[in-house]
Write a protein that holds these residues in place. Structure first.
Motif, PDB file in Angstrom:
ATOM      1  N   TYR A   1     137.839 -10.785   8.767  1.00  0.00           N
ATOM      2  CA  TYR A   1     137.452 -10.404  10.130  1.00  0.00           C
ATOM      3  C   TYR A   1     138.644 -10.296  11.062  1.00  0.00           C
ATOM      4  N   LEU A   2     139.689 -11.113  10.871  1.00  0.00           N
ATOM      5  CA  LEU A   2     140.846 -11.029  11.751  1.00  0.00           C
ATOM      6  C   LEU A   2     141.617  -9.728  11.548  1.00  0.00           C
ATOM      7  N   ALA A   3     141.653  -9.234  10.318  1.00  0.00           N
ATOM      8  CA  ALA A   3     142.316  -7.954  10.063  1.00  0.00           C
ATOM      9  C   ALA A   3     141.538  -6.805  10.684  1.00  0.00           C
ATOM     10  N   THR A   4     140.211  -6.842  10.539  1.00  0.00           N
ATOM     11  CA  THR A   4     139.373  -5.821  11.172  1.00  0.00           C
ATOM     12  C   THR A   4     139.521  -5.869  12.692  1.00  0.00           C
ATOM     13  N   ALA A   5     139.528  -7.076  13.246  1.00  0.00           N
ATOM     14  CA  ALA A   5     139.692  -7.224  14.698  1.00  0.00           C
ATOM     15  C   ALA A   5     141.058  -6.710  15.152  1.00  0.00           C
ATOM     16  N   ALA A   6     142.085  -6.917  14.328  1.00  0.00           N
ATOM     17  CA  ALA A   6     143.423  -6.415  14.672  1.00  0.00           C
ATOM     18  C   ALA A   6     143.422  -4.892  14.745  1.00  0.00           C
ATOM     19  N   GLY A   7     142.781  -4.259  13.782  1.00  0.00           N
ATOM     20  CA  GLY A   7     142.689  -2.800  13.820  1.00  0.00           C
ATOM     21  C   GLY A   7     141.931  -2.313  15.032  1.00  0.00           C
TER      22      GLY A   7
ATOM     23  N   LEU B   1     151.762   4.479  18.507  1.00  0.00           N
ATOM     24  CA  LEU B   1     152.271   3.299  19.192  1.00  0.00           C
ATOM     25  C   LEU B   1     153.557   2.821  18.539  1.00  0.00           C
ATOM     26  N   PRO B   2     154.393   2.095  19.277  1.00  0.00           N
ATOM     27  CA  PRO B   2     155.578   1.503  18.644  1.00  0.00           C
ATOM     28  C   PRO B   2     155.155   0.458  17.606  1.00  0.00           C
ATOM     29  N   LEU B   3     155.979   0.296  16.585  1.00  0.00           N
ATOM     30  CA  LEU B   3     155.679  -0.660  15.527  1.00  0.00           C
ATOM     31  C   LEU B   3     155.462  -2.056  16.086  1.00  0.00           C
ATOM     32  N   SER B   4     156.220  -2.413  17.109  1.00  0.00           N
ATOM     33  CA  SER B   4     156.088  -3.749  17.691  1.00  0.00           C
ATOM     34  C   SER B   4     154.681  -3.994  18.229  1.00  0.00           C
ATOM     35  N   GLU B   5     154.053  -2.968  18.769  1.00  0.00           N
ATOM     36  CA  GLU B   5     152.698  -3.142  19.292  1.00  0.00           C
ATOM     37  C   GLU B   5     151.680  -3.270  18.162  1.00  0.00           C
ATOM     38  N   SER B   6     151.842  -2.465  17.115  1.00  0.00           N
ATOM     39  CA  SER B   6     150.889  -2.521  16.006  1.00  0.00           C
ATOM     40  C   SER B   6     151.024  -3.804  15.201  1.00  0.00           C
ATOM     41  N   LEU B   7     152.219  -4.404  15.182  1.00  0.00           N
ATOM     42  CA  LEU B   7     152.424  -5.664  14.468  1.00  0.00           C
ATOM     43  C   LEU B   7     152.073  -6.885  15.300  1.00  0.00           C
ATOM     44  N   ALA B   8     151.814  -6.693  16.579  1.00  0.00           N
ATOM     45  CA  ALA B   8     151.588  -7.846  17.469  1.00  0.00           C
ATOM     46  C   ALA B   8     150.441  -8.742  17.010  1.00  0.00           C
TER      47      ALA B   8
ATOM     48  N   THR C   1     159.812 -13.368  10.654  1.00  0.00           N
ATOM     49  CA  THR C   1     160.138 -12.206   9.831  1.00  0.00           C
ATOM     50  C   THR C   1     159.438 -10.963  10.355  1.00  0.00           C
ATOM     51  N   LEU C   2     158.173 -11.095  10.701  1.00  0.00           N
ATOM     52  CA  LEU C   2     157.441  -9.969  11.283  1.00  0.00           C
ATOM     53  C   LEU C   2     158.064  -9.521  12.599  1.00  0.00           C
ATOM     54  N   GLU C   3     158.551 -10.475  13.384  1.00  0.00           N
ATOM     55  CA  GLU C   3     159.218 -10.119  14.640  1.00  0.00           C
ATOM     56  C   GLU C   3     160.498  -9.327  14.386  1.00  0.00           C
ATOM     57  N   GLN C   4     161.239  -9.692  13.338  1.00  0.00           N
ATOM     58  CA  GLN C   4     162.431  -8.920  12.983  1.00  0.00           C
ATOM     59  C   GLN C   4     162.056  -7.503  12.565  1.00  0.00           C
ATOM     60  N   LEU C   5     160.976  -7.385  11.799  1.00  0.00           N
ATOM     61  CA  LEU C   5     160.498  -6.060  11.388  1.00  0.00           C
ATOM     62  C   LEU C   5     160.068  -5.251  12.609  1.00  0.00           C
ATOM     63  N   ALA C   6     159.373  -5.896  13.531  1.00  0.00           N
ATOM     64  CA  ALA C   6     158.904  -5.213  14.736  1.00  0.00           C
ATOM     65  C   ALA C   6     160.066  -4.734  15.609  1.00  0.00           C
ATOM     66  N   ALA C   7     161.104  -5.545  15.692  1.00  0.00           N
ATOM     67  CA  ALA C   7     162.221  -5.228  16.577  1.00  0.00           C
ATOM     68  C   ALA C   7     163.198  -4.225  15.968  1.00  0.00           C
ATOM     69  N   LYS C   8     163.417  -4.316  14.650  1.00  0.00           N
ATOM     70  CA  LYS C   8     164.481  -3.537  14.022  1.00  0.00           C
ATOM     71  C   LYS C   8     163.984  -2.545  12.981  1.00  0.00           C
ATOM     72  N   GLY C   9     162.687  -2.496  12.761  1.00  0.00           N
ATOM     73  CA  GLY C   9     162.163  -1.563  11.780  1.00  0.00           C
ATOM     74  C   GLY C   9     162.640  -1.898  10.377  1.00  0.00           C
ATOM     75  N   PHE C  10     162.988  -0.882   9.623  1.00  0.00           N
ATOM     76  CA  PHE C  10     163.400  -1.049   8.231  1.00  0.00           C
ATOM     77  C   PHE C  10     164.515  -2.085   8.093  1.00  0.00           C
ATOM     78  N   ASP C  11     165.523  -2.011   8.964  1.00  0.00           N
ATOM     79  CA  ASP C  11     166.670  -2.918   8.870  1.00  0.00           C
ATOM     80  C   ASP C  11     166.281  -4.368   9.146  1.00  0.00           C
ATOM     81  N   GLY C  12     165.161  -4.578   9.828  1.00  0.00           N
ATOM     82  CA  GLY C  12     164.726  -5.934  10.120  1.00  0.00           C
ATOM     83  C   GLY C  12     164.241  -6.691   8.900  1.00  0.00           C
ATOM     84  N   PHE C  13     163.933  -5.974   7.827  1.00  0.00           N
ATOM     85  CA  PHE C  13     163.500  -6.640   6.591  1.00  0.00           C
ATOM     86  C   PHE C  13     164.479  -6.407   5.443  1.00  0.00           C
ATOM     87  N   TYR C  14     164.953  -5.180   5.296  1.00  0.00           N
ATOM     88  CA  TYR C  14     165.728  -4.807   4.116  1.00  0.00           C
ATOM     89  C   TYR C  14     167.238  -4.978   4.296  1.00  0.00           C
ATOM     90  N   LYS C  15     167.660  -5.324   5.499  1.00  0.00           N
ATOM     91  CA  LYS C  15     169.066  -5.592   5.772  1.00  0.00           C
ATOM     92  C   LYS C  15     169.153  -6.816   6.678  1.00  0.00           C
TER      93      LYS C  15
END
Length: 576
Positions: free
Chosen positions: A39-45, A148-155, A213-227
């Protein structure tokens, strides 16, 4: 508070929201629908759609939230397949975010001194993990398809990881079955034993490292996880446990954009997964074998016999031919040709089972919780069918310290020792042998069905059973069933080897079981298991959406077999 959450846990999937964007001459859906396993994933969407996002933004929110609340099934340390339909262009796109083989992971690294498969190394710890693909998929969805920006969708996922969510029974049972493995690793103990003891149902599970980790992904995109910092911690955590990852191979990961596999069944256009999934090829073979038969007019025994014989033939081909199309030539055109299906059909005896070539002697282990699926449709007609996974329960069991990222054990999906069954009892050969950067074969089968009146989305977890569960769902929609009835259909399965029809409890009538056995089929009936084997419980977690364009209705169905967030929430659209 715990009572409030326990009530929410039996609610999830259908959300109707009026969204703008259709041209006047187009017929829009009567709202938006999301079907997911929690339900939390559905609510997030729903939250992201309400902020003006489209189905692709919502998919990011659902996927990332599932990565937080279903670590037993998927996560940032895993991968997945995303089947997309862009309503504005009419294009269908298959986003391949499957994990890849590390450079050091040769076949020889997974063999014991006497040449047998080292099952522990293949499924547990550092050597079991492929390079993750899910974070790259979320970035791609945001930059190429979202509003939307990735940061908003990951919030929503960041918030849920930071603030926590109530632990449900499935997480506790899964942890119990994997406890000895997970508690080998300091990073995993720090997350799952933060209070000094394993999580219990109703506890609030907080994951601050995963939130960071999710915040790094939200802020830096690909480089926030893979670099950078996260990547360095992932490499250090894997290598501290004896693995051999490099920063360069993490930075080199890329999603693949592929053309979906398409074929016709009756009045439906089926759009589904191409290699490195084996699902689309197998579905095309099975359904085209069955095309001439009027299954709905047959008695149960004859209908199941024909469907099983079609399954048997498709799974036999699955063993030998599919693999990563960037590394091997997969004869997709031949395997999915109607004439080829006709040839396979000609070998089916109407009254007798066809013995499989040989018996492996291995039972088919269940996977119902180690993968997850969700379906999304927005008010503009954009569609997403996504299946994501870490493979077995809690993946490899290894969390790289300081990341909160539970790594997959997808290396077991390669043919690490050709001809030796993997954890799901399916075999492979050179087409699916590991090579640096290669993607392992999968059964994940996110699927669209389109007729002149209806559009359906469906998919499920289930290991090697994914294909047959999606198959039975397709047959259900073809027979006129609604979304919830399709999600609840009883299930049976045959995968060539072992040569047995496996069934859910009461999936087949006693008369049909007896008649099938007289035809030469071996049938496993869970109630007959004397030792309480794993096959006694139900399978999968099917998530479906059905838009009846002729009637102007929209519905979603969530599998009733699990209680971690299932049910129906309906918010009526303002559109009439």
């Amino acid at each position: 508070m715990r009572i409030f959450f326990s009530r929410l846990l039996i609610c999830t999937v259908l959300l109707f929201l009026p969204l703008p964007g259709f041209a006047a001459e187009q017929q829009p859906p009567p709202g938006a629908a999301i079907a997911s396993a929690h339900y939390l994933a559905t609510a997030a969407g729903h939250e992201i759609l309400a902020r003006g996002g489209n189905a692709f933004d919502a998919a990011i929110a659902v996927s990332s939230t599932l990565a937080v609340v279903e670590p037993i099934s998927s996560g940032l340390g895993g991968g997945g397949f995303f089947l997309l339909h862009d309503a504005q262009t009419g294009n269908d796109i298959f986003l391949d975010a499957r994990e890849t083989s590390p450079i050091a992971a040769t076949k020889e690294k997974y063999l014991t001194a006497d040449g047998e498969l080292d099952r522990d190394r293949a499924t547990n710890g550092a050597w079991a993990a492929g390079i993750p693909g899910l974070p790259a998929a979320l970035v791609h969805l945001a930059t190429q398809h979202g509003r939307l920006p990735l940061s908003e969708s990951l919030a929503p996922a960041i918030r849920t990881a930071r603030d926590g969510f109530p632990v449900y029974e499935r997480l506790v049972k899964g942890y119990s079955s994997r406890q000895a493995v997970m508690e080998r690793y300091p990073g995993t103990r720090a997350v799952f034993l933060s209070s000094g003891k394993p999580l219990q149902t109703g506890d609030i599970f907080r994951q601050p490292d995963l939130a960071a980790t999710l915040e790094q992904l939200a802020a830096k995109g690909f480089d926030g996880f893979y670099k950078g910092d996260v990547a360095n911690k992932l490499v250090a955590g894997v290598n501290a446990q004896g693995g051999q990852w490099t920063a360069a191979e993490l930075a080199a990961y890329r999603v693949k954009i592929r053309s979906p596999l398409r074929f016709r069944y009756h009045n439906w256009d089926i759009v589904t997964a191409p290699p490195p999934s084996s699902g689309g090829i197998a579905l095309a073979q099975i359904l085209q074998i069955l095309e001439p038969y009027k299954l709905q007019d047959m008695d149960e025994t004859r209908r199941v016999h024909l469907i099983v014989e079609a399954m048997r033939r498709a799974y036999r081909d699955r063993t030998f031919y599919p693999g990563d199309p960037d590394f091997v030539k997969v004869p997709v055109k031949l395997l999915t040709a109607p004439d080829y299906a006709a040839g396979l059909r000609s070998g089916i005896h109407p009254e007798k089972a066809t013995p499989s070539t040989a018996l492996s002697g291995q039972p088919t282990p269940l996977e119902d919780e180690e993968t997850t699926h969700f379906s999304v449709m927005d008010g503009e007609g954009n569609l997403v069918a996504a299946t994501q996974t870490v493979n077995l329960l809690y993946g490899s069991g290894l969390i790289a310290p300081g990341t909160g990222v539970l790594l997959n054990n997808e290396m077991d999906d390669f043919a690490l020792r050709p001809g030796t069954p993997n954890a799901f009892g399916v075999m492979g050969y050179e087409a699916n042998a590991p090579q640096p950067g290669k993607r392992m074969l999968s059964s994940m089968s996110p699927t669209f069905m389109i007729s002149n009146q209806k559009t359906a989305i469906l998919g499920t977890p289930g290991g090697s059973r994914i294909i047959t569960m999606v198959l039975l769902g397709i047959l259900g929609f073809d027979n006129g069933l609604g979304a919830q009835d399709v999600a609840a259909l009883p299930r049976y399965h045959h995968q060539w080897l072992p040569d047995v029809i496996d069934t859910e409890p009461e999936a087949l009538s006693q008369d049909a079981v007896m008649a099938l056995r007289k035809m030469g089929h071996a049938v496993t009936v869970p109630a007959e298991n004397k030792d309480g084997a794993a096959s006694s419980h139900s399978w999968g977690n099917l998530q479906t959406i059905l838009w009846n364009r002729a009637a102007g209705t929209l519905e979603a169905g969530s599998d009733p077999r699990h209680d971690a967030g299932k049910g129906t929430v309906i918010l009526k659209s303002d559109k009439q």
